[in-house]
Design a protein around this motif. Structure first.
Motif, PDB file in Angstrom:
ATOM      1  N   ASP A  46      33.273  44.819  39.061  1.00 26.74           N
ATOM      2  CA  ASP A  46      34.412  43.953  38.736  1.00 26.74           C
ATOM      3  C   ASP A  46      35.730  44.702  38.558  1.00 26.74           C
ATOM      4  N   GLU A  47      35.752  46.023  38.792  1.00 23.12           N
ATOM      5  CA  GLU A  47      36.972  46.789  38.544  1.00 23.12           C
ATOM      6  C   GLU A  47      38.153  46.322  39.392  1.00 23.12           C
ATOM      7  N   ASP A  48      37.943  46.051  40.683  1.00 23.53           N
ATOM      8  CA  ASP A  48      39.044  45.582  41.531  1.00 23.53           C
ATOM      9  C   ASP A  48      39.539  44.214  41.077  1.00 23.53           C
ATOM     10  N   PHE A  49      38.611  43.339  40.712  1.00 25.10           N
ATOM     11  CA  PHE A  49      38.988  42.013  40.223  1.00 25.10           C
ATOM     12  C   PHE A  49      39.731  42.131  38.894  1.00 25.10           C
ATOM     13  N   LEU A  50      39.261  43.010  38.023  1.00 27.35           N
ATOM     14  CA  LEU A  50      39.933  43.258  36.749  1.00 27.35           C
ATOM     15  C   LEU A  50      41.379  43.696  36.989  1.00 27.35           C
ATOM     16  N   GLU A  51      41.566  44.623  37.903  1.00 28.42           N
ATOM     17  CA  GLU A  51      42.917  45.102  38.227  1.00 28.42           C
ATOM     18  C   GLU A  51      43.793  43.956  38.728  1.00 28.42           C
ATOM     19  N   PHE A  52      43.240  43.095  39.586  1.00 33.36           N
ATOM     20  CA  PHE A  52      43.968  41.932  40.093  1.00 33.36           C
ATOM     21  C   PHE A  52      44.373  41.005  38.947  1.00 33.36           C
ATOM     22  N   VAL A  53      43.428  40.698  38.053  1.00 32.54           N
ATOM     23  CA  VAL A  53      43.706  39.790  36.934  1.00 32.54           C
ATOM     24  C   VAL A  53      44.776  40.385  36.017  1.00 32.54           C
ATOM     25  N   LEU A  54      44.649  41.660  35.688  1.00 31.26           N
ATOM     26  CA  LEU A  54      45.650  42.293  34.825  1.00 31.26           C
ATOM     27  C   LEU A  54      47.028  42.280  35.484  1.00 31.26           C
ATOM     28  N   ASP A  55      47.068  42.451  36.797  1.00 30.74           N
ATOM     29  CA  ASP A  55      48.339  42.370  37.520  1.00 30.74           C
ATOM     30  C   ASP A  55      48.905  40.950  37.442  1.00 30.74           C
ATOM     31  N   GLN A  56      48.043  39.951  37.615  1.00 36.86           N
ATOM     32  CA  GLN A  56      48.468  38.549  37.521  1.00 36.86           C
ATOM     33  C   GLN A  56      48.996  38.220  36.122  1.00 36.86           C
ATOM     34  N   LEU A  57      48.458  38.893  35.115  1.00 43.66           N
ATOM     35  CA  LEU A  57      48.850  38.639  33.725  1.00 43.66           C
ATOM     36  C   LEU A  57      49.919  39.612  33.219  1.00 43.66           C
ATOM     37  N   SER A  58      50.541  40.344  34.128  1.00 44.80           N
ATOM     38  CA  SER A  58      51.488  41.381  33.710  1.00 44.80           C
ATOM     39  C   SER A  58      52.691  40.840  32.941  1.00 44.80           C
ATOM     40  N   ALA A  59      53.020  39.564  33.090  1.00 47.01           N
ATOM     41  CA  ALA A  59      54.134  38.981  32.333  1.00 47.01           C
ATOM     42  C   ALA A  59      53.796  38.845  30.848  1.00 47.01           C
ATOM     43  N   LEU A  60      52.508  38.867  30.516  1.00 43.80           N
ATOM     44  CA  LEU A  60      52.091  38.842  29.112  1.00 43.80           C
ATOM     45  C   LEU A  60      52.005  40.279  28.632  1.00 43.80           C
ATOM     46  N   CYS A 120      49.343  32.768  33.510  1.00 39.53           N
ATOM     47  CA  CYS A 120      49.902  33.236  32.237  1.00 39.53           C
ATOM     48  C   CYS A 120      50.004  32.085  31.233  1.00 39.53           C
ATOM     49  N   ARG A 121      50.345  30.888  31.702  1.00 43.29           N
ATOM     50  CA  ARG A 121      50.423  29.728  30.810  1.00 43.29           C
ATOM     51  C   ARG A 121      49.031  29.423  30.240  1.00 43.29           C
ATOM     52  N   TRP A 122      48.017  29.409  31.101  1.00 41.93           N
ATOM     53  CA  TRP A 122      46.642  29.151  30.657  1.00 41.93           C
ATOM     54  C   TRP A 122      46.167  30.268  29.713  1.00 41.93           C
ATOM     55  N   ALA A 123      46.550  31.500  30.012  1.00 41.70           N
ATOM     56  CA  ALA A 123      46.156  32.633  29.164  1.00 41.70           C
ATOM     57  C   ALA A 123      46.794  32.514  27.782  1.00 41.70           C
TER      58      ALA A 123
END
Length: 135
Positions: free
Chosen positions: A13-27, A97-100
């Protein structure tokens, strides 16, 4: 004689984790920690999400859960209050980010486990914060 060095394979899941963290970078302050073969996501000390087998799950309650159910999403097998995030939300960083933020708020509203566990333990053992009788 040098033997071969064994390299541990990357977590699936490391690549997916990196993608999610990038998507959440505004938080600000979102971090991940490995946990029982998956990853937990934290905002500060608030555990609000799980990544497992290429899926992202957010903490929910009665106020946020209907959106997940309406999208046909399933719960995380071990923690039934965590629901899978729909793909269209996952791919839209602003919406994710809104859902997070909602998931973090849900976690913050939950009663702290340590206080609840202390009360349950006191009930079972008959101990608690009672003062001894003075005679």
């Amino acid at each position: 004689a040098c033997g071969k060095v064994k390299v541990m394979p990357a977590h699936p899941d490391e690549d997916f984790l990196e993608f999610v963290l990038d998507q959440l970078s505004a938080l600000r302050g979102v971090t991940s920690r490995p946990m029982f073969g998956c990853f937990g996501l934290y905002s500060g000390e608030d555990f609000f999400a799980i990544i497992d087998e290429g899926r992202l799950y957010f903490c929910t309650d009665e106020t946020t859960r209907p959106a997940f159910k309406q999208a046909g999403m399933k719960t995380f097998h071990a923690l039934k209050s965590y629901y899978e995030v729909p793909v269209d939300v996952l791919e839209d960083d602003a919406e994710l980010c809104r859902w997070a933020r909602d998931a973090v708020a849900v976690h913050r509203r939950k009663p702290r486990a340590s206080a609840a566990n202390t009360k349950r333990r006191a009930k079972r053992t008959g101990t608690g914060s009672r003062r001894p009788d003075s005679t």
